[in-house]
Structure formats: C-alpha cells, structure tokens
Design an enzyme around this catalytic site. Structure first.
Site, PDB file in Angstrom:
ATOM      1  N   TYR A 129      66.333 -35.546  56.897  1.00 43.21           N
ATOM      2  CA  TYR A 129      67.682 -36.348  57.035  1.00 43.21           C
ATOM      3  C   TYR A 129      67.314 -37.564  57.469  1.00 43.21           C
ATOM      4  O   TYR A 129      67.864 -38.466  56.733  1.00 43.21           O
ATOM      5  CB  TYR A 129      68.389 -35.464  58.409  1.00 43.21           C
ATOM      6  CG  TYR A 129      69.710 -36.441  58.824  1.00 43.21           C
ATOM      7  CD1 TYR A 129      70.889 -36.713  58.205  1.00 43.21           C
ATOM      8  CD2 TYR A 129      69.597 -37.154  60.223  1.00 43.21           C
ATOM      9  CE1 TYR A 129      71.751 -37.614  58.653  1.00 43.21           C
ATOM     10  CE2 TYR A 129      70.634 -38.032  60.464  1.00 43.21           C
ATOM     11  CZ  TYR A 129      71.657 -38.037  59.794  1.00 43.21           C
ATOM     12  OH  TYR A 129      72.584 -38.863  60.410  1.00 43.21           O
TER      13      TYR A 129
HETATM   14  P1  NAP Z   1      80.826 -35.225  59.168  1.00 38.82           P
HETATM   15  O1  NAP Z   1      82.195 -35.046  60.273  1.00 38.82           O
HETATM   16  O2  NAP Z   1      80.270 -34.094  58.925  1.00 38.82           O
HETATM   17  O3  NAP Z   1      81.639 -36.065  58.153  1.00 38.82           O
HETATM   18  C1  NAP Z   1      81.265 -36.080  56.554  1.00 38.82           C
HETATM   19  C2  NAP Z   1      82.017 -36.159  55.718  1.00 38.82           C
HETATM   20  O4  NAP Z   1      81.238 -36.197  54.450  1.00 38.82           O
HETATM   21  C3  NAP Z   1      82.822 -34.987  55.453  1.00 38.82           C
HETATM   22  O5  NAP Z   1      84.413 -35.432  55.393  1.00 38.82           O
HETATM   23  C4  NAP Z   1      82.781 -34.431  54.284  1.00 38.82           C
HETATM   24  O6  NAP Z   1      83.683 -33.922  53.229  1.00 38.82           O
HETATM   25  C5  NAP Z   1      82.209 -35.590  53.372  1.00 38.82           C
HETATM   26  N1  NAP Z   1      81.437 -35.252  52.214  1.00 38.82           N
HETATM   27  C6  NAP Z   1      80.208 -34.077  52.458  1.00 38.82           C
HETATM   28  N2  NAP Z   1      79.855 -34.051  51.108  1.00 38.82           N
HETATM   29  C7  NAP Z   1      80.579 -34.624  50.290  1.00 38.82           C
HETATM   30  C8  NAP Z   1      80.773 -35.123  48.867  1.00 38.82           C
HETATM   31  N3  NAP Z   1      79.969 -34.423  48.025  1.00 38.82           N
HETATM   32  N4  NAP Z   1      81.759 -35.803  48.510  1.00 38.82           N
HETATM   33  C9  NAP Z   1      82.813 -36.368  49.182  1.00 38.82           C
HETATM   34  N5  NAP Z   1      82.516 -36.390  50.504  1.00 38.82           N
HETATM   35  C10 NAP Z   1      81.593 -35.780  51.032  1.00 38.82           C
HETATM   36  O7  NAP Z   1      80.233 -36.538  59.831  1.00 38.82           O
HETATM   37  P2  NAP Z   1      80.433 -37.676  61.063  1.00 38.82           P
HETATM   38  O8  NAP Z   1      80.154 -36.703  62.284  1.00 38.82           O
HETATM   39  O9  NAP Z   1      81.930 -38.208  60.929  1.00 38.82           O
HETATM   40  O10 NAP Z   1      79.429 -38.500  60.765  1.00 38.82           O
HETATM   41  C11 NAP Z   1      79.596 -39.625  60.092  1.00 38.82           C
HETATM   42  C12 NAP Z   1      78.060 -40.226  59.895  1.00 38.82           C
HETATM   43  O11 NAP Z   1      77.241 -40.647  60.810  1.00 38.82           O
HETATM   44  C13 NAP Z   1      77.149 -39.667  58.846  1.00 38.82           C
HETATM   45  O12 NAP Z   1      76.838 -40.258  57.861  1.00 38.82           O
HETATM   46  C14 NAP Z   1      76.064 -38.978  59.750  1.00 38.82           C
HETATM   47  O13 NAP Z   1      74.856 -38.748  59.038  1.00 38.82           O
HETATM   48  C15 NAP Z   1      75.939 -40.050  60.585  1.00 38.82           C
HETATM   49  N6  NAP Z   1      75.355 -39.999  61.971  1.00 38.82           N
HETATM   50  C16 NAP Z   1      75.543 -38.753  62.513  1.00 38.82           C
HETATM   51  C17 NAP Z   1      75.104 -38.563  63.837  1.00 38.82           C
HETATM   52  C18 NAP Z   1      75.278 -37.337  64.743  1.00 38.82           C
HETATM   53  O14 NAP Z   1      74.787 -37.158  66.025  1.00 38.82           O
HETATM   54  N7  NAP Z   1      75.981 -36.260  64.065  1.00 38.82           N
HETATM   55  C19 NAP Z   1      74.344 -39.435  64.643  1.00 38.82           C
HETATM   56  C20 NAP Z   1      73.848 -40.791  63.744  1.00 38.82           C
HETATM   57  C21 NAP Z   1      74.688 -40.829  62.544  1.00 38.82           C
HETATM   58  P3  NAP Z   1      84.510 -32.521  53.872  1.00 38.82           P
HETATM   59  O15 NAP Z   1      85.231 -32.834  55.126  1.00 38.82           O
HETATM   60  O16 NAP Z   1      85.238 -31.970  52.420  1.00 38.82           O
HETATM   61  O17 NAP Z   1      83.378 -31.475  54.192  1.00 38.82           O
END
Ligand code: NAP
Length: 214
Positions: A129
């Site tokens: 990741y």
């Molecule tokens: P999330 O809730 O998992 O949302 C990710 C979104 O990406 C979902 O709406 C998903 O669509 C969409 N997606 C996935 N595959 C796709 C595709 N093929 N085409 C179009 N859209 C697609 O993530 P979050 O928690 O809001 O996180 C936002 C960002 O922060 C991400 O980049 C993550 O890596 C980053 N981040 C996360 C953490 C952590 O602690 N989790 C820490 C630092 C940074 P669907 O709703 O249709 O599935």
C-alpha cells in the site's frame, strides 16, 4: 473553482462533497462508479458522473472535463487484495493524473498517506500500500501539474476539531476524516500548498494557519 472529486462515495469523499456543496466559492462534481451512488448525489442536487478507475484514461478525462481541479480521494481499501492496491492506489492515481493533463486541468490534490515519502516509516504489514502511494505521489511530483499532496495520518471517524498540524515530516499521528476534508478545501486556493507535499495530523492550529506554516 469547479472540483472533481474522485472517490466521492468514500468516507473522506462524502465529507468533502458536502463541504464543497455548502461552499459559495466552489462547485463540485462527484465521480462515482455506480449508478445508485450517482443517484444519491443527484437527489441532493449535486452533479455526479460515472467513471471507473479501472477504465480508460479517456473515460476519466471525459468525467473531469470542465473542472478546474481534481481531488484524488479514492483507494482500494483494506478488504481487497494487493492486485487492487496496484490497480487503484497506483495505476488509478496515475491514470487520473494523465486524465488531468488530457483534460487541461492544472490543479491536482492527492490524498496520500503519512510518511509515504519515507520508506523507513512504512508499516511492515502494509508495505505494498505504501509503495503504491509513494509512486503515485512521485508521478504527480514529476508532472507539470500544480499539485498538493496531503499525507494524512491514521483516519478516524470521530468528529473533527478543525485543529491540525501540517509539516513536511511528521513521523506518526492520526486525524479525523472531517479535518482531512477541511484541509483539502482550504488547500484549493492556498498558494503555500502549491507544488508541495506534507503530512497532516490533528494538532493545535486552525487549518488555514497550519497550511500557511508548512
Ligand atoms: P474509502 O472510504 O475506502 O473510499 C475509497 C473510495 O474509492 C470508495 O468510495 C471507492 O468506491 C473508491 N474506489 C475504489 N475503487 C474504485 C474504482 N475502481 N473506481 C472509482 N472509485 C473507486 O477511503 P477513505 O477512508 O475515505 O480514505 C481516503 C484516502 O485516504 C484513500 O486514498 C486512503 O488510501 C487514504 N488514507 C487512508 C488512511 C487510513 O487510515 N485508512 C490513512 C491515510 C490515508 P466504492 O464506494 O464504490 O467502493
């Protein structure tokens, strides 16, 4: 500015769409991959467009056409395999950068991850990741786009405080998703974030002050 949000159905994405929709300085277009997700936004009077990050660059460029800025807030999430990490977090981000160039959109905000730039601080259990985030950021940094790379700490669903710390090197920390969304909106026109990358965690400063101090 007219903002295309990639990942609009996500947890940060949904918060960001609501903030932008309430903001008089900006308009928003939500990019989602399912019709029912688009309908949820359209029922609220929010413009939505269908496109899949596993689709073509042209289809993403078409979805972005007419916008001034793209925010990449998508991600494959923790429940899929590393094949999707590669295809969404890396190639999906890379295709979105290419799409911005194709559509003539100069401004690009990337939601990355804390310390993605610093291999020494990657968590052992999610190295692929981090590698995906690292190289997506490097592609953006070597582009001609006016980018801002926001590297938030561990994302929390507790209520935001509006108080953050932003700096080029913060070793670890966490932050509510509400505050990440606030920082994205505040970055849109903040010149101090142009062609810059920074870690973002909860802190003591208002978002506006923190972004000026990076
Ligand atoms: P999330 O809730 O998992 O949302 C990710 C979104 O990406 C979902 O709406 C998903 O669509 C969409 N997606 C996935 N595959 C796709 C595709 N093929 N085409 C179009 N859209 C697609 O993530 P979050 O928690 O809001 O996180 C936002 C960002 O922060 C991400 O980049 C993550 O890596 C980053 N981040 C996360 C953490 C952590 O602690 N989790 C820490 C630092 C940074 P669907 O709703 O249709 O599935």
């Amino acid at each position: 500015m007219k903002v295309l949000v990639v990942g609009s159905n996500g947890q940060v994405g949904q918060r960001l769409i609501q903030l932008l929709n309430e903001n008089n300085d900006h308009t928003v277009r939500a990019m989602v991959r399912k019709q029912e997700q688009a309908e949820v936004y359209e029922k609220q009077g929010i413009e939505a467009v269908l496109a899949d990050l596993e689709g073509t660059v042209d289809s993403i460029a078409e979805a972005a056409k007419g916008c001034d800025v793209i925010v990449f807030a998508a991600g494959s999430g923790g429940k899929t395999g590393y094949d999707k990490t590669l295809l969404i977090d890396l190639d999906g981000a890379g295709k979105t950068i290419e799409a911005a160039e194709k559509a003539g959109i100069d401004r690009f905000i990337m939601v990355s991850a804390i310390q993605a730039n610093n291999r020494e601080n990657w968590h052992d259990n999610i190295l692929p990741y981090y590698a995906a985030k690292h190289y997506a950021d490097r592609v953006l940094e070597s582009s001609v786009l006016n980018y801002t790379i926001i590297r938030p700490g561990i994302l929390l669903n507790e209520a935001g405080t509006g108080k953050v710390a932003a700096a080029e090197n913060i070793a670890y920390g966490s932050i509510p998703r509400d505050d990440v969304a606030l920082a994205i909106v505040a970055s849109l026109n903040e010149k101090n974030t142009y062609r810059r990358a920074f870690d973002l965690i909860s802190g003591e400063d208002s978002v506006a002050d923190a972004l000026k101090k990076i």
